[in-house]
Design a protein around this motif. Structure first.
Motif, PDB file in Angstrom:
ATOM      1  N   UNK A   1      -2.175  -2.705   7.452  1.00 15.02           N
ATOM      2  CA  UNK A   1      -3.586  -2.323   5.925  1.00 15.02           C
ATOM      3  C   UNK A   1      -3.033  -0.763   5.280  1.00 15.02           C
ATOM      4  N   UNK A   2      -3.048  -0.028   5.988  1.00 19.47           N
ATOM      5  CA  UNK A   2      -2.296   1.208   5.746  1.00 19.47           C
ATOM      6  C   UNK A   2      -2.182   0.947   4.241  1.00 19.47           C
ATOM      7  N   UNK A   3      -0.414   0.600   3.960  1.00 20.66           N
ATOM      8  CA  UNK A   3       0.490   0.101   3.048  1.00 20.66           C
ATOM      9  C   UNK A   3      -0.098  -0.086   1.934  1.00 20.66           C
ATOM     10  N   UNK A   4      -0.893  -1.469   2.343  1.00 16.39           N
ATOM     11  CA  UNK A   4      -1.221  -2.163   1.810  1.00 16.39           C
ATOM     12  C   UNK A   4      -2.226  -1.819   0.435  1.00 16.39           C
ATOM     13  N   UNK A   5      -3.009  -0.534   1.257  1.00 13.78           N
ATOM     14  CA  UNK A   5      -4.250  -0.482   0.046  1.00 13.78           C
ATOM     15  C   UNK A   5      -3.753   1.061  -0.279  1.00 13.78           C
ATOM     16  N   UNK A   6      -2.962   1.539   0.085  1.00 13.32           N
ATOM     17  CA  UNK A   6      -2.297   2.974  -0.746  1.00 13.32           C
ATOM     18  C   UNK A   6      -1.250   2.253  -2.152  1.00 13.32           C
ATOM     19  N   UNK A   7      -0.728   1.013  -1.664  1.00 14.02           N
ATOM     20  CA  UNK A   7       0.327   0.131  -2.525  1.00 14.02           C
ATOM     21  C   UNK A   7      -0.785  -0.422  -3.549  1.00 14.02           C
ATOM     22  N   UNK A   8      -2.072  -0.624  -3.755  1.00 16.54           N
ATOM     23  CA  UNK A   8      -2.654  -1.308  -4.291  1.00 16.54           C
ATOM     24  C   UNK A   8      -3.305  -0.448  -5.404  1.00 16.54           C
ATOM     25  N   UNK A   9      -3.450   1.014  -4.536  1.00 18.97           N
ATOM     26  CA  UNK A   9      -4.356   1.911  -5.214  1.00 18.97           C
ATOM     27  C   UNK A   9      -3.187   2.556  -5.446  1.00 18.97           C
ATOM     28  N   UNK A  10      -2.324   2.594  -5.850  1.00 18.73           N
ATOM     29  CA  UNK A  10      -1.540   3.271  -6.381  1.00 18.73           C
ATOM     30  C   UNK A  10      -1.040   2.458  -7.735  1.00 18.73           C
ATOM     31  N   UNK A  11      -0.771   1.076  -7.264  1.00 18.38           N
ATOM     32  CA  UNK A  11      -0.214   0.115  -8.677  1.00 18.38           C
ATOM     33  C   UNK A  11      -1.575   0.299  -9.755  1.00 18.38           C
ATOM     34  N   UNK A  12      -3.266   0.858  -9.272  1.00 15.41           N
ATOM     35  CA  UNK A  12      -3.789   0.378  -9.799  1.00 15.41           C
ATOM     36  C   UNK A  12      -4.307   1.452 -10.829  1.00 15.41           C
ATOM     37  N   UNK A  13      -3.388   2.851 -10.294  1.00 10.42           N
ATOM     38  CA  UNK A  13      -3.842   3.942 -10.445  1.00 10.42           C
ATOM     39  C   UNK A  13      -2.634   3.697 -11.881  1.00 10.42           C
ATOM     40  N   UNK A  14      -1.642   3.093 -11.755  1.00 11.01           N
ATOM     41  CA  UNK A  14      -0.398   3.267 -12.806  1.00 11.01           C
ATOM     42  C   UNK A  14      -0.214   2.542 -13.793  1.00 11.01           C
ATOM     43  N   UNK A  15      -1.869   1.727 -13.886  1.00  9.75           N
ATOM     44  CA  UNK A  15      -2.114   0.779 -15.056  1.00  9.75           C
ATOM     45  C   UNK A  15      -1.975   1.556 -16.176  1.00  9.75           C
TER      46      UNK A  15
END
Length: 103
Positions: free
Chosen positions: A16-30
């Motif tokens: 869950x922690x890795x999924x949240x970090x990955x989704x957050x980083x993907x959003x910041x990379x948009x």
């Protein structure tokens, strides 16, 4: 009460922690990855949507890797805009030139 021992996470917690970090980083990379996807859309002659999606995936991988490397160097939040630089440079280099003789 404050626990004094080591914090232990279950495999589900880690996922869950890795999924949240990955989704957050993907959003910041948009900002960078959507620009790169637009370049893929412009460069394609067939299946523009799939080309844009492929460029977006590639740009996201580059951004996330660069951001992770910059964060590992201790740059904090500055690692986010630094992660955009390689993808945006690729977008500039790969952007198709408009042909002035085509008009």
């Amino acid at each position: 009460m404050i626990p004094l021992g080591a914090v232990e996470f279950s495999p589900g917690d880690v996922a869950l922690i890795l999924a949240v970090l990955t989704l957050g980083a993907t959003a910041l990379a948009l900002p960078a990855t959507l620009t790169f996807a637009w370049v893929g859309h412009l460069r394609s002659t067939h299946h523009r949507g799939w080309a844009a999606f492929g460029y977006w995936l590639t740009g996201t991988a580059i951004c996330l890797a660069t951001t992770a490397l910059a964060a590992g160097k201790g740059l904090g939040w500055w690692s986010v805009p630094l992660g955009w630089i390689p993808t945006l440079l690729l977008a500039v280099v790969l952007k198709p030139r408009s042909d002035p003789q085509a008009s």
